[in-house]
Design an enzyme around this catalytic site. Structure first.
Site, short mmCIF file in Angstrom:
data_model
loop_
_atom_site.label_atom_id
_atom_site.label_comp_id
_atom_site.label_asym_id
_atom_site.label_seq_id
_atom_site.Cartn_x
_atom_site.Cartn_y
_atom_site.Cartn_z
N LYS A 1 0.73 -1.15 -0.14
CA LYS A 1 -0.02 -0.06 -0.02
C LYS A 1 0.89 1.01 -0.05
O LYS A 1 0.50 1.91 -0.84
CB LYS A 1 -0.79 0.00 1.31
CG LYS A 1 -2.15 -1.03 1.15
CD LYS A 1 -2.68 -1.39 2.58
CE LYS A 1 -3.67 -2.47 2.27
NZ LYS A 1 -4.35 -2.98 3.22
N GLN B 1 -5.14 -1.75 9.79
CA GLN B 1 -5.02 -3.11 9.09
C GLN B 1 -5.41 -4.01 9.75
O GLN B 1 -5.42 -4.16 11.13
CB GLN B 1 -3.39 -3.22 9.14
CG GLN B 1 -2.97 -4.38 8.34
CD GLN B 1 -3.40 -4.38 6.75
OE1 GLN B 1 -3.57 -3.54 5.88
NE2 GLN B 1 -4.02 -5.73 6.28
N ASP C 1 -11.31 2.27 3.77
CA ASP C 1 -11.61 0.88 3.66
C ASP C 1 -13.15 0.58 3.52
O ASP C 1 -13.51 -0.48 3.16
CB ASP C 1 -11.21 0.28 4.82
CG ASP C 1 -9.88 -0.75 4.57
OD1 ASP C 1 -9.41 -1.03 3.32
OD2 ASP C 1 -9.22 -1.07 5.64
#
Ligand code: NAD
Length: 287
Positions: A52, A96, A119
């Site tokens: 990322k 995460q 997200d």
């Protein structure tokens, strides 16, 4: 023999569009930035976060990783999120997963400002998706939808079968396909005779995490098969689909690696731009 759906090439095309959006934001004095929170030491998470960060660098989105020890309390974690929520220089926040067992993931994810929730896991964004509004949508299923449209796959009127019903992939995937007028069947762990359903699918999206689950028997001739699975085996990375055998029967199959993975990251870049643009113009109408 079917065609291999090159997710990596498509992701690079998306990145070119993101670069233009980042430049346009820059001209308005905004430098989009993504903040990733990484808790504990999970090998796979480390790899994902590195991918990322590299992708952000390619498109000139700022990226910052906040590393916290596995022993961190939920209060400290939510405290960091609150700081990032109120910082106008921060446009995207990503926690995460997985988080350690002593932390309630849903509380942490819902503490992210939904305008910065790149997200798309906040319940407000999940609600937008469920009601066909434009919120920030989860990256993996969004990437799959882009793969389908870019390859001219018609969703309207088609039968789409989603294998797996997780909140991260399967469910939002089904919602997006439904929003694009597919007839959607969801197959999961408790489905009796799953191949009965998948073998009727014009489009089959597989997100389970079991190598080799999808054999040609599960797939009808000429189907489009998208493999979301990522499995680490002694032979390296593979998906949930028996790639070579299914490719013989299907029209289009996405490989692992080089399929959905790069598209997921490309959608994260897009969502970060989207979040920055909306924060700039205070377009809270949909978000
Ligand atoms: P999960 O474990 O949360 O969900 C798995 C789902 O599969 C469950 O809904 C379960 O009911 C279903 N399932 C289990 N066994 C089954 C069977 N035999 N038949 C049918 N359904 C079955 O997993 P997840 O987070 O949705 O991830 C799924 C896979 O996708 C994993 O391999 C994960 O690593 C991968 N993944 C990839 C990306 C990417 O960017 N490519 C992103 C997220 C997840």
């Amino acid at each position: 023999v079917g065609e291999v759906l090159d997710g990596k090439a498509l992701a690079r095309r998306v990145e070119a569009q993101v670069i233009a959006r980042v430049a346009a934001l820059g001209a308005q004095g905004v430098a989009p930035s993504l903040h990733v929170i990484l808790v504990g030491e999970v090998h796979a998470s480390d790899i994902y976060v590195r991918h990322k960060q590299r992708a952000c660098a390619r498109v000139s989105i700022g990226s910052h990783v906040h590393r916290l020890p596995a022993s961190v309390t939920q209060a400290v974690l939510c405290g960091l999120i609150a700081e990032l929520n109120s910082d106008p220089q921060v446009h995207g926040i990503l926690v995460q997963l997985p988080l350690p067992d002593h932390i309630q993931a849903h509380i942490v994810l819902n503490s992210v400002d939904h305008l910065k929730d790149v997200d798309g896991f906040h319940y407000i964004n999940a609600g937008h998706l469920a009601t066909d509004r434009n919120g920030l949508a989860p990256c993996t299923p969004k990437g799959v939808m882009r793969m389908l449209t870019e390859h001219g796959v018609t969703t309207r009127g088609s039968h789409a079968v989603v294998v797996g019903r997780s909140r991260v992939v399967g469910r939002p995937m089904a919602a997006m396909l439904l929003a694009e007028d597919a007839t959607v069947t969801i197959v999961h762990r408790h489905t009796a005779g799953p191949a009965r359903y998948t073998s009727q699918g014009d489009i089959v999206v597989v997100a389970v995490g079991r190598p080799g689950l999808i054999t040609p028997h599960w797939v009808k001739h000429g189907a489009v098969v998208i493999d979301v699975g990522i499995n680490r085996t002694e032979h390296g990375l593979c998906g949930d689909v028996q790639f070579d055998a299914v490719l013989d029967k299907a029209k289009l199959v996405s490989p692992v690696p080089g399929g959905v993975g790069p598209m997921t990251i490309a959608m994260l870049l897009e969502n970060t731009c989207e979040a920055a643009e909306r924060q700039l113009t205070r377009r809270r109408d949909d978000l």
